[in-house]
Enzyme design. Sequence first.
Site, PDB file in Angstrom:
ATOM      1  N   ARG A 128      51.049  28.846 -11.829  1.00  0.00           N
ATOM      2  CA  ARG A 128      51.501  30.037 -11.116  1.00  0.00           C
ATOM      3  C   ARG A 128      51.466  31.204 -12.095  1.00  0.00           C
ATOM      4  NH1 ARG A 128      55.011  25.758  -9.994  1.00  0.00           N
ATOM      5  NH2 ARG A 128      55.034  25.103  -7.802  1.00  0.00           N
TER       6      ARG A 128
ATOM      7  N   LYS B  54      58.528  26.495 -10.697  1.00  0.00           N
ATOM      8  CA  LYS B  54      59.265  26.747  -9.467  1.00  0.00           C
ATOM      9  C   LYS B  54      60.418  25.760  -9.358  1.00  0.00           C
ATOM     10  CE  LYS B  54      58.410  27.588  -4.549  1.00  0.00           C
ATOM     11  NZ  LYS B  54      57.374  27.570  -3.492  1.00  0.00           N
TER      12      LYS B  54
ATOM     13  N   HIS C 159      47.413  32.979  -6.905  1.00  0.00           N
ATOM     14  CA  HIS C 159      47.768  31.736  -6.224  1.00  0.00           C
ATOM     15  C   HIS C 159      46.561  31.107  -5.543  1.00  0.00           C
ATOM     16  CE1 HIS C 159      51.287  29.307  -5.477  1.00  0.00           C
ATOM     17  NE2 HIS C 159      50.874  29.070  -4.249  1.00  0.00           N
TER      18      HIS C 159
ATOM     19  N   ARG D 238      45.272  28.321  -7.566  1.00  0.00           N
ATOM     20  CA  ARG D 238      45.986  27.042  -7.429  1.00  0.00           C
ATOM     21  C   ARG D 238      45.467  26.282  -6.208  1.00  0.00           C
ATOM     22  NH1 ARG D 238      50.826  25.145  -9.461  1.00  0.00           N
ATOM     23  NH2 ARG D 238      51.761  24.691  -7.431  1.00  0.00           N
TER      24      ARG D 238
ATOM     25  N   HIS E 113      54.544  19.544  -7.699  1.00  0.00           N
ATOM     26  CA  HIS E 113      55.161  19.394  -6.383  1.00  0.00           C
ATOM     27  C   HIS E 113      56.023  18.142  -6.342  1.00  0.00           C
ATOM     28  CE1 HIS E 113      51.753  21.876  -4.297  1.00  0.00           C
ATOM     29  NE2 HIS E 113      52.659  22.640  -4.867  1.00  0.00           N
TER      30      HIS E 113
ATOM     31  N   TYR F  99      48.109  22.830   0.403  1.00  0.00           N
ATOM     32  CA  TYR F  99      47.255  23.599  -0.511  1.00  0.00           C
ATOM     33  C   TYR F  99      45.789  23.336  -0.276  1.00  0.00           C
ATOM     34  CZ  TYR F  99      50.802  25.435  -3.701  1.00  0.00           C
ATOM     35  OH  TYR F  99      51.817  26.148  -4.258  1.00  0.00           O
TER      36      TYR F  99
END
Length: 212
Positions: free
Chosen positions: A88, A113, A174, A177, A200, A209
């Site tokens: 990120r 995150k 993003h 990613r 994740h 994603y």
Amino acid sequence: YAVHCLEKGMDIFALTRLLGHNALVTTEMYISVAMADCRTSYQRYHPLLGGRTATADISVEDVLLLLEALKRPRERLALRTLYAAALRESELVHLAFADLDLAGQRIFVRQGKGPKDRYTLIDAATLELLNQLPHAPGDLIFPRTREWVLRIVTSAAKKTGLDKKYPNLRISPHTLRHAYATHCYRNGMDLPILAKLLGHSEVRDTILYIHT
């Protein structure tokens, strides 16, 4: 019709037959809408409700074009690192030289995150380019802001014409990613491994994603 019948208590098996559905799962989708299970996501993501525009499904060739468009070495390396390690933008600007593990070909990601710390893998060539930058061990590699990262990606998209190739879709940090996830998955990477590399907790987050 389906929603009103369900709200009045009609049995789902009877409703399935009346709607002409072959599978119960098809009718269950009507229940989800009736119970507003989808509303939060709809309001968040639908463009007509002010949601963010979907990210573009860019190819490997598109990523290489973005890299070539950036003439300043540090900017090019920043974009390459985003794609190589699926970082990120906030993780990129907090990456320190002390977080590089050349022998293990991995990097330590601080306060991702969550915030959660994690290790993720990175290719040897990108790792060596990062380590070759002049530095002291505790220095940040890209001591910039998240806005700087967004600016260089946006600039590269305009220079290559990819912003016009994908009208109404975002090309942002993003996006890389998503590209990482999509390209690794298409090449055969298992979802649980991909989820760990992306940081994740749930595989279902990783599935969102992947453009496939």
